[in-house]
Design a protein around this motif. Sequence first.
Motif, mmCIF file in Angstrom:
data_model
loop_
_atom_site.group_PDB
_atom_site.id
_atom_site.type_symbol
_atom_site.label_atom_id
_atom_site.label_comp_id
_atom_site.label_asym_id
_atom_site.label_seq_id
_atom_site.Cartn_x
_atom_site.Cartn_y
_atom_site.Cartn_z
ATOM 1 N N TRP A 9 16.425 8.302 -6.433
ATOM 2 C CA TRP A 9 15.652 8.785 -5.010
ATOM 3 C C TRP A 9 15.171 7.383 -4.201
ATOM 4 O O TRP A 9 15.382 7.512 -3.103
ATOM 5 C CB TRP A 9 14.339 9.689 -5.095
ATOM 6 N N LEU A 10 14.734 6.582 -4.956
ATOM 7 C CA LEU A 10 14.193 5.220 -4.421
ATOM 8 C C LEU A 10 15.340 4.389 -3.701
ATOM 9 O O LEU A 10 15.042 3.916 -2.600
ATOM 10 C CB LEU A 10 13.590 4.270 -5.393
ATOM 11 N N LYS B 295 2.543 -8.872 -18.093
ATOM 12 C CA LYS B 295 1.325 -7.973 -17.789
ATOM 13 C C LYS B 295 1.011 -7.276 -16.844
ATOM 14 O O LYS B 295 0.202 -6.914 -15.999
ATOM 15 C CB LYS B 295 -0.131 -9.121 -17.880
ATOM 16 N N SER B 296 2.366 -6.577 -16.416
ATOM 17 C CA SER B 296 2.101 -5.655 -15.148
ATOM 18 C C SER B 296 1.856 -4.151 -15.922
ATOM 19 O O SER B 296 2.098 -3.734 -16.796
ATOM 20 C CB SER B 296 3.643 -5.507 -14.696
ATOM 21 N N ILE C 266 8.681 4.492 1.091
ATOM 22 C CA ILE C 266 8.314 4.116 -0.450
ATOM 23 C C ILE C 266 7.449 2.852 -0.404
ATOM 24 O O ILE C 266 7.174 2.131 0.773
ATOM 25 C CB ILE C 266 9.441 3.902 -1.050
ATOM 26 N N ASP C 267 6.589 2.575 -1.002
ATOM 27 C CA ASP C 267 5.548 1.582 -1.043
ATOM 28 C C ASP C 267 6.152 0.100 -1.506
ATOM 29 O O ASP C 267 7.295 0.210 -1.787
ATOM 30 C CB ASP C 267 4.455 1.876 -1.894
ATOM 31 N N ARG C 268 5.450 -0.921 -1.251
ATOM 32 C CA ARG C 268 5.995 -2.209 -1.467
ATOM 33 C C ARG C 268 6.205 -2.531 -2.939
ATOM 34 O O ARG C 268 7.265 -3.156 -3.111
ATOM 35 C CB ARG C 268 4.610 -3.222 -1.104
ATOM 36 N N THR C 269 5.778 -2.046 -3.921
ATOM 37 C CA THR C 269 6.198 -2.009 -5.295
ATOM 38 C C THR C 269 7.449 -1.509 -5.860
ATOM 39 O O THR C 269 8.459 -2.121 -6.021
ATOM 40 C CB THR C 269 5.128 -1.688 -6.459
ATOM 41 N N GLU C 270 7.729 -0.444 -4.813
ATOM 42 C CA GLU C 270 9.133 0.252 -5.120
ATOM 43 C C GLU C 270 10.014 -0.216 -4.300
ATOM 44 O O GLU C 270 11.236 -0.455 -4.637
ATOM 45 C CB GLU C 270 8.961 1.724 -4.640
ATOM 46 N N GLN C 271 9.686 -0.884 -3.115
ATOM 47 C CA GLN C 271 10.672 -1.712 -2.304
ATOM 48 C C GLN C 271 11.132 -2.980 -2.954
ATOM 49 O O GLN C 271 12.144 -3.307 -3.321
ATOM 50 C CB GLN C 271 10.016 -2.108 -1.053
ATOM 51 N N ALA C 272 10.267 -3.762 -3.816
ATOM 52 C CA ALA C 272 10.488 -4.729 -4.706
ATOM 53 C C ALA C 272 11.508 -4.386 -5.564
ATOM 54 O O ALA C 272 12.422 -5.169 -6.077
ATOM 55 C CB ALA C 272 9.243 -5.468 -5.146
ATOM 56 N N PHE C 273 11.255 -3.278 -6.265
ATOM 57 C CA PHE C 273 12.122 -2.750 -7.265
ATOM 58 C C PHE C 273 13.561 -2.487 -6.793
ATOM 59 O O PHE C 273 14.304 -2.945 -7.450
ATOM 60 C CB PHE C 273 11.378 -1.290 -7.822
ATOM 61 N N PRO D 235 10.666 3.254 -13.363
ATOM 62 C CA PRO D 235 10.847 4.704 -12.845
ATOM 63 C C PRO D 235 11.800 5.207 -13.834
ATOM 64 O O PRO D 235 12.682 4.610 -14.150
ATOM 65 C CB PRO D 235 11.213 4.749 -11.425
ATOM 66 N N SER D 236 11.910 6.696 -13.791
ATOM 67 C CA SER D 236 13.030 7.341 -14.363
ATOM 68 C C SER D 236 14.174 7.373 -13.519
ATOM 69 O O SER D 236 14.367 6.839 -12.370
ATOM 70 C CB SER D 236 12.514 8.776 -14.521
ATOM 71 N N GLY D 237 15.269 7.539 -14.191
ATOM 72 C CA GLY D 237 16.514 7.646 -13.573
ATOM 73 C C GLY D 237 16.701 8.312 -12.337
ATOM 74 O O GLY D 237 17.123 8.155 -11.321
ATOM 75 N N ARG D 238 15.937 9.561 -12.296
ATOM 76 C CA ARG D 238 16.109 10.161 -11.134
ATOM 77 C C ARG D 238 15.107 9.796 -10.091
ATOM 78 O O ARG D 238 15.637 9.826 -8.987
ATOM 79 C CB ARG D 238 15.427 11.851 -11.439
ATOM 80 N N ARG D 239 14.063 9.414 -10.391
ATOM 81 C CA ARG D 239 13.080 8.591 -9.363
ATOM 82 C C ARG D 239 13.864 7.206 -8.731
ATOM 83 O O ARG D 239 13.813 7.030 -7.490
ATOM 84 C CB ARG D 239 11.870 8.206 -10.113
#
Length: 152
Positions: free
Chosen positions: A33-34, A20-21, A42-49, A26-30
């Motif tokens: 970059w991440l 239920k997220s 980057i934010d915490r959610t992206e860090q977790a990714f 993110p796209s391949g390009r994003r």
Amino acid sequence: MRDWVHGLRVNEPAARSAAKSTWRVPSGRRAAWLVAARSEEIDRTEQAFVAALITGSSSLERVIHLVRTFRDIVSGQKADQLDGWLAAARETRLAGFADGLQRDLPAVRAALSLRWSTSPVEGQINRLKSVKRQMYGRAGFDLLRQRVLGTA
């Protein structure tokens, strides 16, 4: 990277209903970059990714480490570390990129070791092309010359 993210997208509906997220993969390009970004960018959610990417695959972990190392080499202009990086990158999925750098190695070394930059020239070329596009089909070279010299 693209293949791994595609696998996530295929399984995304099942994972979304289970978790239920509201966060989208993110796209391949994003995603590329991440993995190259510093953690403070980057934010915490992206860090977790990114952390999930790293723990999910040891080969991907090696590629991510090499990408981050290359970013540090370029931003710090550390030409002396380039040879070691190229040797390490040839053993991963970055081999094609490393081969491209190897083909143009003198220019890459010059870019990493010299303080000169073509950025001001590139900016002027971009400005000239923008003016030219605005005038497409409307006038000849004389008017283009007046507009370029008039804005300078």
